[in-house]
Write a protein that holds these residues in place. Structure first.
Motif, short mmCIF file in Angstrom:
data_model
loop_
_atom_site.label_atom_id
_atom_site.label_comp_id
_atom_site.label_asym_id
_atom_site.label_seq_id
_atom_site.Cartn_x
_atom_site.Cartn_y
_atom_site.Cartn_z
N TYR A 90 78.66 29.37 28.98
CA TYR A 90 77.54 29.40 29.97
C TYR A 90 77.98 29.89 31.46
O TYR A 90 79.31 29.77 31.60
CB TYR A 90 77.47 27.53 30.16
N VAL A 91 76.97 30.72 31.76
CA VAL A 91 77.07 31.16 33.22
C VAL A 91 75.72 30.89 34.15
O VAL A 91 74.71 30.51 33.46
CB VAL A 91 77.30 32.66 33.22
N PRO A 92 75.94 30.40 35.36
CA PRO A 92 74.76 30.23 36.29
C PRO A 92 73.83 31.23 36.19
O PRO A 92 74.06 32.35 35.68
CB PRO A 92 75.52 30.27 37.55
N LYS A 93 72.61 30.78 36.54
CA LYS A 93 71.33 31.73 36.17
C LYS A 93 71.16 32.74 37.24
O LYS A 93 70.25 33.69 37.19
CB LYS A 93 70.24 30.95 36.20
N PHE A 94 72.11 32.84 38.29
CA PHE A 94 72.03 33.94 39.40
C PHE A 94 73.15 35.02 39.31
O PHE A 94 74.08 34.83 38.91
CB PHE A 94 72.02 33.01 40.74
N TYR A 95 72.85 36.18 39.63
CA TYR A 95 73.59 37.15 39.90
C TYR A 95 73.54 37.98 41.05
O TYR A 95 72.27 38.26 41.43
CB TYR A 95 73.90 38.00 38.50
N VAL A 96 74.30 38.89 41.32
CA VAL A 96 74.44 39.92 42.39
C VAL A 96 74.74 41.31 41.65
O VAL A 96 75.52 41.38 40.95
CB VAL A 96 75.10 39.61 43.65
N ASP A 97 73.75 42.30 41.95
CA ASP A 97 74.13 43.59 41.55
C ASP A 97 75.40 44.26 42.12
O ASP A 97 75.25 44.11 43.57
CB ASP A 97 73.01 44.43 41.80
N HIS A 128 73.01 33.83 23.54
CA HIS A 128 73.70 34.47 24.71
C HIS A 128 73.25 35.58 25.29
O HIS A 128 73.33 35.70 26.60
CB HIS A 128 75.30 34.88 24.04
N LYS A 129 72.69 36.44 24.71
CA LYS A 129 71.89 37.56 25.14
C LYS A 129 70.85 36.96 25.96
O LYS A 129 70.53 37.68 27.11
CB LYS A 129 71.38 38.43 24.07
N ALA A 130 70.21 35.98 25.61
CA ALA A 130 68.89 35.51 26.37
C ALA A 130 69.54 34.91 27.81
O ALA A 130 68.96 34.95 28.74
CB ALA A 130 68.14 34.33 26.03
N LEU A 131 70.56 34.27 27.57
CA LEU A 131 71.34 33.58 28.82
C LEU A 131 71.61 34.70 29.82
O LEU A 131 71.37 34.66 31.16
CB LEU A 131 72.61 32.88 28.43
N LEU A 132 72.15 35.68 29.38
CA LEU A 132 72.60 36.97 30.52
C LEU A 132 71.41 37.74 30.80
O LEU A 132 71.31 37.95 32.00
CB LEU A 132 73.47 37.92 29.75
N ASN A 133 70.30 37.91 30.11
CA ASN A 133 69.06 38.67 30.15
C ASN A 133 68.25 38.21 31.16
O ASN A 133 67.07 38.71 31.91
CB ASN A 133 68.54 39.07 29.04
N ARG A 157 68.78 35.70 33.42
CA ARG A 157 69.23 35.49 34.95
C ARG A 157 68.35 35.88 36.06
O ARG A 157 67.78 36.97 35.75
CB ARG A 157 70.61 35.81 35.07
N THR A 158 68.50 35.53 37.15
CA THR A 158 67.65 35.98 38.23
C THR A 158 68.75 36.73 39.34
O THR A 158 69.65 36.13 39.62
CB THR A 158 67.19 34.59 39.16
#
Length: 391
Positions: A11-18, A333-338, A340-341
């Motif tokens: 599991y990873v949080p739904k936010f990321y920074v480029d 897992h692909k959906a979880l990563l793809n 995200r916001t």
């Protein structure tokens, strides 16, 4: 008796920074992040996600009602502890509804702790074959805004069910650990961020790998040719590659070099888009390998190198089980990563400061959340209250 990893999930949080945008904001050449350390995106943890909620989120989809009755031990490996006394495993045990007569505790040795947790689980199952052990690695890697370690941050959790007759990876009795007292990365009590000697840390990591691999090869009489692929602890994707390259010497045949190099690329694909999750990094890499490598088969040997600063390293191995692909949640897992916001650098800094100051903003952090997740709802009198969303 065959014992190993029966199920695995992250599991990873739904936010990321480029990372390219972060580099530009820090007035750094983006290629230093994208190529130099090999990171494309970095998971950002909101205040509503800590090691308990992330760990429970990673575990909930692999813990069945029958598992809740069979789990005899819950171990959480972390270096992001939220309490100096109470183990996060106790809180995760409660959130998941596991039967009450289970042993629950927390383990620490920097990024290494999930590996001895798995080895302990393996020994436990050998004496209690009808039980299962839930091992969770959960961390938020934080070095501070504008710090040298900032681009190697991240957040997430990996949950693994260890049992007899595993459906994914059967573990061998061949682990070799190497311990050396070195101050490459440490966080004294009360210190909000770790202290890091970057050059020493890279050297210590590579030396730990070389020593543990060399001793492993001596004891087992195995060579690199015996492995379909190797997985490494991945604080950033170029770190493990440096270690791998250090043993791909001129006497290693080209086919083996190509196979292990291609395997490394597959094993670090997910990590490239998540960042450093400390204790879970090796096992996120294992998931990435199993889900993105196209040429793995049942019976293939996988070598794993675990490392925790300070330092302890360990090399061990396992064999893939027939039908292992059927147990993996590749699409999930692909959906979880793809899904995200992406957030701006300014928003990332706001998230970071809220996390430091224990300030909630559920209107922002839980907005548009579509997954059924556990989250940290509040902290009152130093007591953390968790809730569930979309359930």
């Amino acid at each position: 008796m065959s014992i190993g990893i029966d199920q695995i999930n992250f599991y990873v949080p739904k936010f990321y920074v480029d990372m390219a945008k972060l580099a530009e904001a820090r007035q750094v050449d983006p290629n230093k992040f994208l190529i130099g350390i090999g990171q494309t995106e970095m998971a950002v943890s909101p205040m509503s996600q800590d090691i308990v909620s992330m760990g429970a989120n990673a575990a909930q989809s692999i813990v069945t009602e029958d598992d809740k009755k069979q789990i005899g031990m819950v171990i959480v490996a972390t270096e992001s502890a939220i309490d100096s006394a109470k183990a996060s495993a106790v809180q995760i045990h409660n959130l998941l509804g596991i039967q009450p007569f289970a042993r629950c505790f927390e383990m620490k040795e920097a990024c290494y702790a999930a590996t001895p947790a798995i080895q302990m689980a393996k020994d436990y199952i050998a004496k209690r074959p009808d039980e299962k052990v839930l091992v969770i690695a959960s961390d938020t890697a934080r070095y501070g805004l504008n710090s040298g370690g900032e681009p190697t941050q991240g957040a997430g959790a990996v949950a693994m069910m260890v049992s007899q007759n595993p459906r994914i990876l059967e573990l061998n009795d061949d682990a070799v650990a190497y311990t050396e007292d070195v101050y490459d990365f440490w966080r004294p009590t009360g210190q909000p961020y770790p202290l890091v000697d970057g050059a020493l840390s890279k050297d210590a990591y590579i030396r730990s790998f070389q020593e543990s691999w060399s001793e492993y090869a001596r004891r087992t009489n195995k060579q690199l040719d015996d492995f379909a692929s190797l997985c490494f602890h991945v604080p950033f994707t170029k770190m493990g590659k440096k270690a791998l390259d250090s043993i791909l010497t001129d006497d290693i045949n080209d086919e083996t070099k190509e196979r292990l190099t291609n395997g490394y690329d597959a094993a670090t694909y997910y990590n490239r888009y998540v960042g450093n999750i400390y204790t879970g990094s090796l096992y996120l890499s294992l998931i990435s390998l199993l889900e993105t490598h196209e040429n793995l088969s049942a019976g293939d040997s996988i070598g794993l190198f675990s490392y925790g600063s300070g330092s302890v390293g360990e090399f061990f191995s396992g064999q893939l089980v027939d039908g292992f692909k059927d147990v993996l949640d590749i699409e999930g897992h692909k959906a979880l990563l793809n899904n995200r916001t992406e957030i701006s650098v300014d928003d990332y800094e706001a998230f970071f400061k809220r996390f430091d100051n224990l300030e909630f903003d559920h209107d922002v952090e839980l907005a548009d959340e579509k997954n059924e997740i556990f989250y940290l709802e509040s902290i009152n009198d130093h007591i953390r209250q968790y809730n569930t969303l979309n359930q």
